[in-house]
Design a protein around this motif. Structure first.
Motif, short mmCIF file in Angstrom:
data_model
loop_
_atom_site.label_atom_id
_atom_site.label_comp_id
_atom_site.label_asym_id
_atom_site.label_seq_id
_atom_site.Cartn_x
_atom_site.Cartn_y
_atom_site.Cartn_z
N ALA A 42 38.50 -31.14 50.41
CA ALA A 42 37.07 -31.03 50.74
C ALA A 42 36.56 -29.62 50.47
CB ALA A 42 36.86 -31.40 52.21
N ILE A 43 37.37 -28.63 50.78
CA ILE A 43 36.98 -27.24 50.51
C ILE A 43 36.87 -27.01 49.01
CG2 ILE A 43 37.78 -24.84 50.64
CD1 ILE A 43 38.83 -25.53 53.45
N SER A 44 37.76 -27.62 48.24
CA SER A 44 37.72 -27.50 46.78
C SER A 44 36.41 -28.08 46.22
CB SER A 44 38.93 -28.21 46.17
OG SER A 44 38.89 -28.13 44.78
N VAL A 45 36.00 -29.23 46.74
CA VAL A 45 34.75 -29.85 46.30
C VAL A 45 33.57 -28.94 46.64
CG1 VAL A 45 33.15 -31.77 46.75
CG2 VAL A 45 35.58 -32.23 46.35
N LEU A 46 33.58 -28.41 47.86
CA LEU A 46 32.51 -27.50 48.27
C LEU A 46 32.48 -26.26 47.38
CD1 LEU A 46 30.27 -26.72 50.23
CD2 LEU A 46 32.02 -25.79 51.76
N SER A 47 33.63 -25.74 47.06
CA SER A 47 33.72 -24.57 46.18
C SER A 47 33.16 -24.87 44.79
CB SER A 47 35.18 -24.13 46.08
OG SER A 47 35.31 -23.07 45.19
#
Length: 135
Positions: A42-47
């Protein structure tokens, strides 16, 4: 001799209980690892979304004033995507934090059980020494 035998039985039962508790906590850590993986995704998508937004801003800022524009609809869409991703990450962090807290409490209980077991083994060792001295 019967006392030593009984003490060995009790100690063995404690070891079995402790082993089961350790197994339960181990399963919790595996579940936590899975949640960390999901949170990382999820953090990767946000990034990636932030990166795309940053690239759009860079393109706009490199153009002469007044030559490029962004509509309020585009800004709203990007803002909504970012807010949604932030909410997902925030919820995942909250769930993970709760799970870590539960695991921490379980480890504390196991630590206390190990202490009790250690005391029992010490008492058993004293009994064995006494029996050996009487033989």
């Amino acid at each position: 001799m019967a006392t030593v035998s009984h003490a060995l039985s009790v100690t063995s039962a404690w070891c079995k209980t402790l082993s089961q508790a350790v197994s339960t906590v181990s399963g919790g850590y595996i579940s936590t690892d899975s949640r960390v993986d999901a949170l990382s995704a999820a953090i990767s998508v946000l990034s990636q979304q932030i990166s795309v937004l940053s690239q759009k801003v860079s393109v706009l800022s490199s153009q002469p004033p007044g030559s490029g524009s962004v509509t309020s609809t585009e800004v709203s869409a990007v803002s909504a995507q970012a807010a949604s991703a932030i909410n997902v990450v925030s919820q995942a962090v909250s769930v993970l934090s709760q799970q870590v807290s539960v695991l921490s409490q379980a480890v504390s209980v196991i630590s206390q059980q190990v202490s009790v077991l250690s005391q029992a083994v010490s008492a058993l060792s004293s009994q064995v020494s006494t029996v050996s001295g009487n033989v």
